[in-house]
Scaffold this motif. Structure first.
Motif, PDB file in Angstrom:
ATOM      1  N   GLU A   1     -56.019 -18.021  34.651  1.00 51.67           N
ATOM      2  CA  GLU A   1     -54.991 -18.635  33.809  1.00 51.67           C
ATOM      3  C   GLU A   1     -55.283 -18.324  32.360  1.00 51.67           C
ATOM      4  O   GLU A   1     -56.447 -18.208  31.975  1.00 51.67           O
ATOM      5  N   ARG A   2     -54.238 -18.181  31.569  1.00 56.46           N
ATOM      6  CA  ARG A   2     -54.425 -18.114  30.115  1.00 56.46           C
ATOM      7  C   ARG A   2     -53.633 -19.269  29.518  1.00 56.46           C
ATOM      8  O   ARG A   2     -52.501 -19.488  29.906  1.00 56.46           O
ATOM      9  N   ALA A   3     -54.247 -19.993  28.599  1.00 53.89           N
ATOM     10  CA  ALA A   3     -53.607 -21.179  28.037  1.00 53.89           C
ATOM     11  C   ALA A   3     -53.506 -21.052  26.524  1.00 53.89           C
ATOM     12  O   ALA A   3     -54.501 -20.726  25.861  1.00 53.89           O
ATOM     13  N   ALA A   4     -52.313 -21.311  25.984  1.00 55.35           N
ATOM     14  CA  ALA A   4     -52.138 -21.278  24.535  1.00 55.35           C
ATOM     15  C   ALA A   4     -52.745 -22.548  23.952  1.00 55.35           C
ATOM     16  O   ALA A   4     -52.390 -23.660  24.351  1.00 55.35           O
ATOM     17  N   GLY A   5     -53.695 -22.393  23.033  1.00 56.32           N
ATOM     18  CA  GLY A   5     -54.331 -23.583  22.465  1.00 56.32           C
ATOM     19  C   GLY A   5     -53.938 -23.801  21.020  1.00 56.32           C
ATOM     20  O   GLY A   5     -53.977 -24.907  20.504  1.00 56.32           O
ATOM     21  N   GLY A   6     -53.481 -22.763  20.365  1.00 56.54           N
ATOM     22  CA  GLY A   6     -53.213 -22.787  18.923  1.00 56.54           C
ATOM     23  C   GLY A   6     -53.572 -21.393  18.438  1.00 56.54           C
ATOM     24  O   GLY A   6     -52.981 -20.417  18.887  1.00 56.54           O
ATOM     25  N   ASP A   7     -54.611 -21.299  17.583  1.00 58.07           N
ATOM     26  CA  ASP A   7     -55.034 -19.948  17.183  1.00 58.07           C
ATOM     27  C   ASP A   7     -56.095 -19.377  18.123  1.00 58.07           C
ATOM     28  O   ASP A   7     -56.618 -18.291  17.898  1.00 58.07           O
ATOM     29  N   HIS A   8     -56.452 -20.115  19.175  1.00 52.41           N
ATOM     30  CA  HIS A   8     -57.336 -19.598  20.225  1.00 52.41           C
ATOM     31  C   HIS A   8     -56.594 -19.656  21.561  1.00 52.41           C
ATOM     32  O   HIS A   8     -55.769 -20.545  21.782  1.00 52.41           O
ATOM     33  N   VAL A   9     -56.911 -18.702  22.432  1.00 49.91           N
ATOM     34  CA  VAL A   9     -56.294 -18.647  23.760  1.00 49.91           C
ATOM     35  C   VAL A   9     -57.376 -18.986  24.790  1.00 49.91           C
ATOM     36  O   VAL A   9     -58.473 -18.423  24.744  1.00 49.91           O
ATOM     37  N   GLY A  10     -57.046 -19.907  25.684  1.00 52.20           N
ATOM     38  CA  GLY A  10     -58.006 -20.306  26.715  1.00 52.20           C
ATOM     39  C   GLY A  10     -57.936 -19.369  27.912  1.00 52.20           C
ATOM     40  O   GLY A  10     -56.864 -19.154  28.474  1.00 52.20           O
ATOM     41  N   PHE A  11     -59.073 -18.827  28.282  1.00 49.85           N
ATOM     42  CA  PHE A  11     -59.164 -17.993  29.483  1.00 49.85           C
ATOM     43  C   PHE A  11     -59.854 -18.851  30.540  1.00 49.85           C
ATOM     44  O   PHE A  11     -61.046 -19.173  30.409  1.00 49.85           O
ATOM     45  N   VAL A  12     -59.095 -19.263  31.549  1.00 44.93           N
ATOM     46  CA  VAL A  12     -59.644 -20.103  32.609  1.00 44.93           C
ATOM     47  C   VAL A  12     -60.253 -19.178  33.663  1.00 44.93           C
ATOM     48  O   VAL A  12     -59.571 -18.284  34.188  1.00 44.93           O
TER      49      VAL A  12
END
Ligand code: FMN
Length: 162
Positions: free
Chosen positions: A119-130
């Motif tokens: 999964e990739r999650a939009a966090g703001g200026d960082h992207v979460g790679f699950v």
């Protein structure tokens, strides 16, 4: 200082180095934003800034490798956190090998795993790679303390370049 800084300044997470390989390119950066995010299945999320070279490689990678460093591995933290792969080859300065799915594993890490990006999650200026772990390793015996944010605060991030 804002009220939120009072909260944020108390945090002292373990740091990790996240590496990515795709399309013949390798990248990696020091990461303070990371945590386990699921028990069953075990999943772990790392947050990568969209200005980093590591993000540009990671977004086309199927797997990422995540490494914990010992407190005395400040020099490795400096390479991955204080330089950008846009201007230096970080992998000439460390011992590494290829692992599952072409992932790049740092051989001197205290502990590491390779995770499939689920999964990739939009966090703001960082992207979460699950990440779902598919391979792992590390030292059998626990030696000293891990490198934490308090140990890495003096490193000036390699990106954005000013
Ligand atoms: C203490 C510290 C914490 C950092 N935490 C993160 C983070 O959580 N996520 C991230 O993407 N970059 C983080 N960085 C910044 C990158 O490690 C740094 O900009 C690096 O040079 C980027 O390299 P690259 O352009 O080769 O990817 C941190 C840097 C430092 C010094």
């Amino acid at each position: 200082m804002t009220a939120m800084d009072v909260f944020l300044d108390r945090l002292d997470p373990d740091m990790c180095v996240v590496t990515a390989a795709a399309d013949g390119e390798r990248a990696g950066c020091l990461v303070g934003f990371s945590s386990q995010c699921s028990l069953r299945p075990v999943r772990y999320v790392v947050w990568i800034s969209d200005v980093n070279r590591t993000y540009r490689v990671a977004r086309s990678a199927d797997v990422l490798a995540v490494h914990l460093l010992a407190r005395d591995q400040h020099a490795t933290a400096e390479i991955f956190g204080g330089r950008t792969g846009d201007s230096v080859d970080k992998f000439r300065r460390v011992r590494w090998r290829e692992a599952y799915g072409g992932a790049v594993v740092l051989e001197d890490a205290e502990a590491w795993f390779v995770g499939r990006v689920v999964e990739r999650a939009a966090g703001g200026d960082h992207v979460g790679f699950v990440l779902e772990p598919v391979e792992w390793g590390g030292r059998e015996e626990v030696a000293g303390p891990l490198l934490r944010l308090a140990d890495a605060r003096t490193i000036r991030p390699g990106h954005p370049v000013d």
